[in-house]
Design an enzyme around this catalytic site. Structure first.
Site, PDB file in Angstrom:
ATOM      1  N   HIS A 444       0.819  -1.202   0.000  1.00 25.20           N
ATOM      2  CA  HIS A 444       0.000   0.000   0.000  1.00 25.20           C
ATOM      3  C   HIS A 444       0.862   1.265   0.000  1.00 25.20           C
ATOM      4  O   HIS A 444       1.845   1.347   0.715  1.00 25.20           O
ATOM      5  CB  HIS A 444      -0.889  -0.019   1.240  1.00 25.20           C
ATOM      6  CG  HIS A 444      -2.104   0.840   1.133  1.00 25.20           C
ATOM      7  ND1 HIS A 444      -2.881   1.172   2.213  1.00 25.20           N
ATOM      8  CD2 HIS A 444      -2.681   1.446   0.064  1.00 25.20           C
ATOM      9  CE1 HIS A 444      -3.878   1.941   1.834  1.00 25.20           C
ATOM     10  NE2 HIS A 444      -3.784   2.124   0.548  1.00 25.20           N
ATOM     11  N   GLU A 445       0.477   2.240  -0.839  1.00 19.52           N
ATOM     12  CA  GLU A 445       1.201   3.511  -0.966  1.00 19.52           C
ATOM     13  C   GLU A 445       2.663   3.321  -1.379  1.00 19.52           C
ATOM     14  O   GLU A 445       3.551   4.045  -0.944  1.00 19.52           O
ATOM     15  CB  GLU A 445       1.126   4.310   0.338  1.00 19.52           C
ATOM     16  CG  GLU A 445      -0.272   4.745   0.709  1.00 19.52           C
ATOM     17  CD  GLU A 445      -0.953   5.549  -0.386  1.00 19.52           C
ATOM     18  OE1 GLU A 445      -0.263   6.300  -1.091  1.00 19.52           O
ATOM     19  OE2 GLU A 445      -2.175   5.400  -0.560  1.00 19.52           O
ATOM     20  N   GLY A 446       2.893   2.359  -2.247  1.00 17.01           N
ATOM     21  CA  GLY A 446       4.229   2.140  -2.781  1.00 17.01           C
ATOM     22  C   GLY A 446       4.933   0.991  -2.098  1.00 17.01           C
ATOM     23  O   GLY A 446       5.060   0.967  -0.871  1.00 17.01           O
TER      24      GLY A 446
END
Length: 593
Positions: A444-446
């Site tokens: 998540h988020e990279g």
């Protein structure tokens, strides 16, 4: 059932270490006090433990589905729990009073949110994303956009999302194909598909405000052509916008958060009037600057994901600690009498090892998250020099604050399962769900690889190495303070050697003269630097502990000792690998795999 967080640890970190009371000396926070901070934290703990934690398993076993009417159905207990949070006004925590907020320091607001993330990660995500969405618009939106889209979020009536990824383009945002065409009335018509949208559809509020990355005409290829648009589920007049839920993704964990495939402008809910087809969107800021705007929300979300990972790791640690205290099995090594009573498993050294590891990970990660959050407050309220310094340090720490907890607090969840043994794999105990819920956060988020590239390829070399220099200097200040205390001298010397190695290794990595070689092992760089930063957080905590005694403070000393003796030495081989400019991953032909 154990509480999902430690009130005592939060109190120590906020007041004995970070001295958040000193923030009330700044005009922005002058209306607050220790009493108002404590009131918010106590309210958060109470709602989280009474309304969020009891339905954590329910959301896992009765995940959202699309009803016959096309609407998303959530268990009523989840809806009512979130409503309780909204009625308490906690969603307004960090917003300015001019927008109806409480103007809380970010560090206190994050501590408040951590209670909900630990109690029920999936439930917490709806409001967490909405706040990030609104914060972006506060930074870049027009006064009209704030009135239309932000105030209802602060009031608890609207929710928000961020729509970046597409089925064919995850982290590679240069490859998105969603388009936005200007209409004659100043709006845009947005067409395209977005994937993996957390909170992308539900019936929790009156509206969902989507922030959508899309390419407007004239922007050229790549990320420089990306613009940002507000594309609401319902338009200001209450009519439905052309945003359609295609389906829900079914996840390993975090199941009570809807995760959606959305179509924008496919004609399911056609816009009225003349003009091109598509969902009606409102430009945020200027055309072709959308990615830079979205990074405001993404960086906030990255620290938030770090907190989410930390909170889940912390909840697992406390659950396994409680279990280890009451579960009896076996006898101490060397104990010869088979008729003697079994001892609680917490008496066994290997169980203590697993608990110490968890404690060192989760308490170190929580310290880092709160430290970064205070940097946000200092940056927001400081003079120009303080803003520049804290902003640069925050830039360097953000990829670590996201990725390190996502890796090592997940490892804590794994150890929590191990402490429970066979029971750890059963649904009768919560630790297996904590692991599944937390497994999203390394992605998540990279993913780690993205943040490794960010840290090594951008942050530590920015401004001719000013980022790395500032990090080393800031850690150096802690080392100097610790070196003057006999009980901490060994820690100070060990950390100083690690910082020196970080600096020389970074120079060696970039001496290759070839970015592909320099960045081939960026993930190892992220892991090693992250461990070093957590060691710094532990030395900071030991300075705050001082000479105080008692179980709590002795526990801090034990966890710090564990981290320095068991964990920090792991960075040695990683730095050696990096300095050698190893090409194994670079030279491996895909056909060999």
């Amino acid at each position: 059932m154990a509480e999902p967080l430690s009130r005592r640890d939060l109190e120590f970190l906020l007041y004995e270490w970070l001295d958040v009371e000193s923030l009330t000396e700044r005009p922005r926070f002058a209306e607050h006090s220790r009493q108002t901070f404590d009131a918010v934290l106590e309210l958060s703990a109470d709602i989280a433990t009474s309304r969020y934690a009891p339905v954590n398993r329910l959301g896992d076993t009765q995940e959202p589905y699309v009803g016959d009417d096309g609407k998303v159905v959530l268990p009523e207990e989840i809806t009512s729990g979130i409503n309780e949070y909204l009625k308490a006004g906690l969603v307004a925590g960090s917003f300015d009073e001019s927008l109806g907020g409480m103007a809380l320091p970010t560090v206190v607001n994050r501590a408040s949110a951590a209670w909900f993330q630990a109690a029920n990660a999936a439930m917490s995500s709806y409001t967490f994303l909405s706040v990030g969405n609104a914060n972006l618009l506060v930074e870049y939106g027009t006064p009209e956009q704030l009135d239309t889209w932000v105030r209802p979020v602060v009031e608890g009536r609207y929710f928000g999302t961020m729509c970046l990824s597409e089925p064919q383009a995850g982290s590679s945002l240069a490859d998105i194909t969603t388009k936005a065409v200007p209409a004659d009335d100043g709006t845009y018509r947005v067409t395209g598909t977005k994937m993996w949208i957390s909170g992308g559809d539900h019936e929790l509020g009156e509206n969902i405000v989507h922030l959508v990355l899309a390419k407007a005409p004239g922007g050229g290829p790549g990320v420089k052509g990306i613009s940002l648009f507000i594309v609401p589920k319902f338009l200001p007049d209450g009519t439905r916008n052309d945003v359609a839920l295609v389906g829900l993704n079914h996840k390993m964990g975090n199941r009570a958060t809807t995760n959606c495939l959305l179509n924008f402008g496919d004609g399911t809910f056609p816009a009225d009037g003349e003009g091109p087809a598509g969902a009606i969107g409102y430009l945020v800021g200027e055309e072709h600057k959308g990615l830079s705007y979205m990074f405001h929300m993404m960086n906030e979300a990255r620290i938030g994901v770090g907190f989410l990972a930390t909170s889940l790791g912390y909840a697992g640690y406390l659950a396994s600690l409680e279990y280890a205290k009451v579960r009896t099995q076996g006898r101490p090594a060397g104990h010869k009498d088979p008729t003697s009573k079994p001892v609680p498993i917490i008496e066994h050294p290997d169980v203590k090892r697993m608990l110490l590891a968890q404690k060192s990970y989760v308490e170190g990660a929580l310290a880092l998250g709160l430290y970064c959050s205070k940097l946000v407050d200092l940056q927001q309220t400081g003079d120009d020099a303080e803003q520049a310094r804290t902003g640069l340090l925050l830039d360097v720490l953000t990829p670590i604050a996201k990725s390190w907890p996502s890796q090592w607090c997940l490892a804590a969840n794994d150890l929590a399962i191990q402490v429970l043994g066979g029971y750890g794999y059963t649904r009768e105990f919560p630790v297996e769900q904590y692991y599944r819920d937390n497994r999203l956060n390394p992605i998540h988020e990279g993913a780690h690889g993205i943040h490794g590239l960010d840290l090594l390829g951008r942050k530590v070399i920015m401004r001719d190495g000013a980022g790395l220099t500032l990090l080393a200097q800031t850690i150096g200040e802690t080392i100097e303070a610790a070196a003057a205390i006999p009980a901490l001298t060994e820690y100070a010397q060990t950390l100083r050697a690690a910082v020196d190695t970080l600096v020389t290794t970074t120079a060696a990595v970039w001496s290759a003269g070839d970015a592909a070689v320099s960045l081939a092992n960026a993930t190892a760089y992220l892991e090693a630097t992250g461990h070093l930063v957590i060691a710094w957080m532990w030395l900071e905590q030991l300075l705050a502990v001082g000479t105080q005694t008692g179980d709590f403070y002795d526990g801090k000393r034990a966890a710090a000792q564990y981290f320095y003796r068991y964990e920090l030495p792991k960075t040695g081989p990683q730095f050696e690998l990096l300095a050698a400019l190893d090409r194994t991953t670079l030279d491996t032909d895909p056909s060999w795999l």
